[in-house]
Design an enzyme around this catalytic site. Sequence first.
Site, PDB file in Angstrom:
ATOM      1  CB  CYS A  75      -0.945  -0.011   1.199  1.00  0.00           C
ATOM      2  SG  CYS A  75      -2.241  -1.249   1.013  1.00  0.00           S
ATOM      3  CG  HIS A  76       0.629   3.678   2.179  1.00  0.00           C
ATOM      4  ND1 HIS A  76      -0.242   3.001   2.994  1.00  0.00           N
ATOM      5  CD2 HIS A  76      -0.130   4.465   1.379  1.00  0.00           C
ATOM      6  CE1 HIS A  76      -1.480   3.383   2.706  1.00  0.00           C
ATOM      7  NE2 HIS A  76      -1.445   4.266   1.729  1.00  0.00           N
ATOM      8  N   GLY A  77       4.479   1.001   1.002  1.00  0.00           N
ATOM      9  CA  GLY A  77       5.904   0.710   0.950  1.00  0.00           C
ATOM     10  C   GLY A  77       6.586   0.422   2.266  1.00  0.00           C
TER      11      GLY A  77
END
Lengths: 266, 417, 217
Positions: free
Chosen positions: C164-166
């Site tokens: 999703c956001h690393g």
Amino acid sequence: MTRRLLMPALVGSALLAASSGAWAQEADNPPLPKIDWSFTGPFGTFDRASLQRGFQVYNEVCSACHSMNLMSYRDLEGPAALGYSEDEVKAIAATKQVTDGPNDQGEMFQRPGRPADRFVAPFANEKAARAANGGALPPDLSVIIKARDGGPDYVHDILTGFRDPPAGFSMAQGMNYDVYFPGHQIAMPPPLTDNRVTFADGTPATIDQEARDVATFLTWASEPTMEERKRTGAKVIIFLLVMTGVLYGAKRRVWSDLHDKDNHGD
Amino acid sequence: MALPQNKIVRWIDHRLPVFSFLDHELNQYPTPKNLNYWWNFGSLAGIMLMIMIVTGIFLAMQYTPHVDYAFDSVERIMRDVNYGWLMRYIHMNGASFFFIITYIHIFRGLYYGSYKTPRELLWMLGVVILLLMMATAFMGYVLPWGQMSFWGATVITNLFSAFPGIGNGIVTWLWGGFAVGNPTLNRFYSLHYLLPFVIVGVVGLHLVALHQHGSNNPLGIDRKGPQDSIPFHPYYTIKDMFGLGVFLIVFALAVFYFPNLLSDPQNYIPANPMQTPPEIVPEWYFLPFYAILRSIPSKLIGVCAMFGSILVLFIVPWLDTSKVRSAYFRPIYKWVFWLLVIDCFVLGWVGAHRPEGWFVVIGRIGTIYYYLHFLILLPFIGWFEQPLPLPPSISSPVLKKKGGGRVARAAAAREKP
Amino acid sequence: MAESVQSQPAGAHAEEGTRRDFLVIAANALMGVGAACVAWPLIKSMNPAQDVLAAGAPVDIDISSVQPGQQIVVLWRSRPIFIVRRPPDMLTKLQSDADRSLLRDPDSEVVQQPPYAKNQYRSVKPDVLVLVGICTHLGCIPNFVPAAGGSLGDNWPGGYFCPCHGSRYDLAGRVFSGVPAPYNLPVPPYHFVSDTVVRIGENPPDSTFDFASIEQI
């Protein structure tokens, strides 16, 4: 003010009296004998020993044909329920085989029961139940007490009402004669006999005792929160009586400064 | 009582006049000073509506409107949801008590002539509220999906097939299928959630209409001036609160000690489309209408008679030709009113039984008498009755009043010679 | 409706006024208490019901068929639980300084695990890892990327990567520095009821750890 209320009170109570029993089924049955249960009345509670004996009767006798699909084994635990401990409930559940799955092969499998499981039903579905019982469906017992007029008295009386049919009474095929069942012909054969179960606490297992205990258990199962309901009710009504009393005093005080009280209402 | 000088209050009120509105409608709104306890039932009905909406919203968080899950979800509420049993029993018995309150409120209006000019629209809005309540209650009863839920829905929706030509189409449209089933349950749930808010709106209109001319009063004569009135607050606010307390005690007795007294045990059996219960009986508040429906052999006319019995209420302000409002001063109408009350109870009693034997005869007499009361007796009594003399005003002593002997004497003693 | 009404001045009957005030205040207080008593059960009804709580009971998982280097995912309390059988080479990486320097909380100081899992392996037994598979950033389920290097870069030691956001975690669920997620992946209460069966949701007999006390699910 009381005279003004007289007419409506008379009319209302006369008609309520006339209409009482309007919902009762009218049949040519003898009146249901009523038992003095421990749980009736505003302060009624369940007799825990009776509940456990009743569960034993359900477990060993009734559950062969009757499901209780809304009950889980965990419901039996605790002092507000049957008084079993967590371990006792785990042990009870573990005596049952529960269908679970699908597993990783995609098949359903059997495993020992856990407290969170619902009561194991005797038949897989309604049609299987009917096929095994000559077309009749043994009703689910989860809310049977609330689903019958007369509640626990009805269940007890049916169970103790089996007799030989009187002379001249023609029974349909496969039916049994019961004095208190509406129409007198019930598909269920008499399930209880003396000493059909052996109670752990040594209580003599007469038909009447078994019937009382199972009716008590079924009443609890129909409404496990009944005792909590009545206890809460007592607190609520006492609070309301106090509050209404204070409100009445406040109302009289607020209205007292109307000097000309003559034409105001009450 | 003037508006508080508080700066925040004035800032808000200048932009959205809530405070001056409340002050005007509660503190300054003139109410007759002679209202008796029969006037408590309006506010009681409003409070009951709030209770039903609040408990309904919380129940809706736990209920599943699908035929395979509905019954079990209600039992889950009773057993597993914290205080679920309490919310369910309050909602279930609250419906019955809402109708008790509303029926008393209506009969109060009939007795004291509260429907007479200039309150005709107020009365008619009330009949609209009654119709909405009946629709809401009917759909709500279907939701637990017990035997009576299903079969009551089947019987009542089938009524619409009585209309020639379009009848069957209407019924299929109502059902969303070939019989009462899942589509029916879902749409009843949606509408059951919606209608109470429609009722709130109509109640708002009802109150606006009320405030236009103010409340009627037991004497049925208009207020002549400030000496006849008192501000609603604090007098009637505290009286309404006291009445609420008394009501709540009775309601609590029902909810906590007799929660299933007014309901049918058959509804604790899950709905079975293959098996009709031995008796299909609606909830008690529909029994008089059920009796009227069944008393007429023709299906279509029976349906018309049943709906007509409510619709006739709309035109009561014009059916009653009397110039005098309150039954206090109408010696003949007073007795006829109580005959109507008895008739409604008799019809209710008939509705609870199978339509056979004497019940049929009594049901027919009751139905005829009901219409006789509204269509014949109301106009004729108004024309021919000699009313008692009305007092000049609410404040002046009343010569003849039930239980008022000592009061009148005390007033007469205080009268300036 | 233009008329307004003057009510009797409240001060006219001073002594009765005090009594009236007391009754009115008492009435208001009781009605307030009543309203609170009505609101309380309604609010409590939104708490998890008995059947929901019962469904959150511990689950027994048989891990005998989980191969070294393999992860299985099971559900406990509606949450994904990662169970990894870690071979020795994975374990040595967890102890290396190279691994430690990448991490935000290498010693698991923040309470994201029971005390019996607060060690360099973050587990009861070194070769079996049990984690709650919910990224502590905003709740996505991280991907299991055990192989070192590859598309995540040469110094990727193996672990978890949240798509999703690393956010990144190592093979003990410890969060990397410089990623959006603030905390290590949570470790649920668990213990071994036998060599091959792990019970998720229950502490070992000598522990009273409360899972609700962790920082972030």
